[in-house]
Write an enzyme that holds these catalytic residues in place. Sequence first.
Site, PDB file in Angstrom:
ATOM      1  N   CYS A   1       0.858  -1.176   0.000  1.00  0.00           N
ATOM      2  CA  CYS A   1       0.000   0.000   0.000  1.00  0.00           C
ATOM      3  C   CYS A   1       0.896   1.229   0.000  1.00  0.00           C
ATOM      4  CB  CYS A   1      -0.944   0.009   1.200  1.00  0.00           C
ATOM      5  SG  CYS A   1      -0.117   0.141   2.797  1.00  0.00           S
TER       6      CYS A   1
ATOM      7  N   HIS B   1     -21.252 -24.073  -2.173  1.00  0.00           N
ATOM      8  CA  HIS B   1     -20.350 -25.112  -1.671  1.00  0.00           C
ATOM      9  C   HIS B   1     -20.256 -24.983  -0.163  1.00  0.00           C
ATOM     10  CE1 HIS B   1     -18.043 -21.541  -2.798  1.00  0.00           C
ATOM     11  NE2 HIS B   1     -17.194 -21.832  -1.833  1.00  0.00           N
TER      12      HIS B   1
END
Length: 632
Positions: free
Chosen positions: A385, A551
């Site tokens: 960042c 899932h």
Amino acid sequence: MSNNKSSKHGFQEVMQKFGRFLSGMVLPNIGAFIAWGLLTALFIPTGWLPNEYLAQVGGPMSKWLIPLLLGYSGGAAVYGHRGGVLGAIATSGVIAGADIPMFLGAMIMGPLGGFVIKKFDKAIEDQIPTGFEMLVNNFSAGIIGGILAVLAFVGVGPVVLAANGVLRAGVEGIVAVGLLPLASIIIEPAKILFLNNAINHGVLSPLGIQQAEEFGKSMFFLLEANPGPGLGVLLAYWFFGKGMAKDSTPGAIIIHVLGGIHEIYFPYVLMKPVLLLAVIAGGMAGVATLQFLGGGLIAPASPGSILAVLAMTPKGAFLANIADFLVATTVSCAVASVFVKASASEESDDSLEEAKAGMAALKNRGLVTEVKVSGAELRTIVYACDAGMGSSALGAASLRKKLRKAGYDNISVTNAAIGSIPKDAQLVVTHEKLAQRAVEDSPQAEHIFVRNFTQNDVFEQVMARLTEKKAQSAVSAGVMVAGQHGAKERHILDMTNIQLGLTSVTKEEAIRQAGEALAAAGYVDEPYIEGMLNREKDISTYVGRGIAIPHGENSVKDSIRESGIVVLQYPQGIKFGKDTAYLLVGIAGKDNDHLSILANIAATLDECSEAELDTLYHTKDPKVLYERFALA
């Protein structure tokens, strides 16, 4: 109208970039601010251990050390170490010409020094005689640095001093007439839009440091750093929210209040923009309390943790600062609770799912660009960042823990600032708005771009690549299943596990049908079905383009017998909040095979045109679906 929107968006982008750049200069040097703050808080005449002799140590830090560090960081952000050296030299000129800590001057001269030497090097890069490179590099840096220092001393310094005087007089005038709480109208929304760095590091911190040198503390340090307004919103969701928003708040509160990562509560406000009123009200109430009781900090509290706030609190200001935090929290929570409770009681199931879907969009599942690293090769992952701190550090720590838990202790996961990404980084995770800078800084690496460093599926994507070879091998060779007459070949999808023309039902019923189909095919045991429903409560499995891939969650992975998928077609659609799914691809993946299956299905669907998708939604021939999904 469109021009106005474009101009507004452009201005916001510029401010965001400006704020991130300022953050990149300030945050890496917070340790110096803290050292100076602690020394000052301890040894000044009103400190905890007044000592005139030791108090002298703090003076050079605020006068020289911190501005030089800021100047170096600004120059380095533009042009690496060489730019940092020029930035520091140029900053020394503006420091010498001022009698106050020249933080604003450093933020100007540092990047300027890096920019000038970068342009100079570019202009002469092909004109230096062989063997004279070091000589030219050293003398050019010295000469250009000296010129910049003189210009800063005679030109920039006086201008910055004058501007600082005007700005300070204006702010002090606002304080004198008791209007400082109104600053929250700008600061709190700016935090949510990630513009806080431009305000905090560009204006409030420099003014606060000057004020702290005079009076031993400053309220300016707490205007943005106070975690109270954000905590109030999180508490309101915890008390009156529903579903994922409610269940996720305890962890978010710990990260926000103790870790100081304020970005964690931004999605909760963006999910209900009316909650901006809550954080503004909390911020105003806190500032008014701070002003009334005479609180403040001795130095910036960064990150904005309550622990950092208390560490930077000078003698005699604890009551005021704690009251500031508690009042801001209480008011913000009270206002937010009204809106959260009202919307919770009025929302239908569909609207609640839409809120979850909006939250999932904010979380972002990751925008991947050509990630090719295989499991055998992947050794170094870097979260990057502007400053190499805050959210990227939190994201790196989270991924590191998950990978170690999965048994990948040999993969290094670290965080770094853009401009300082290690050259051996193989996979770089960064914010999508920093994509270009990240790619330029580490062209040798593969990249994942996200909208949120802590809430994404980077782990799933990494695991998919770590298991990709294994899964591809299993898919291409088929899965060997023992039967009464010996082993037989079985693919991930059998024709018998494709169901066409099903009647539309609720999302939960459709997911249960997919789970029951997996169980009937022998891929899973019954508990896996509940795991599929629980996962959907946490985050929507709708993946776009009319497809959902339900899932099970990790807790039911022991219920998987072998890897396999089922395909259920609903021509009239199944509502997933505001989205509609026409195909449900139920997945069971043994030993993390589901991650590769997910990735391969997503890649397969990306190749489909809209006409092909429509065919998949309505075909009455199971072979059409089989050919599309059989080798996914």
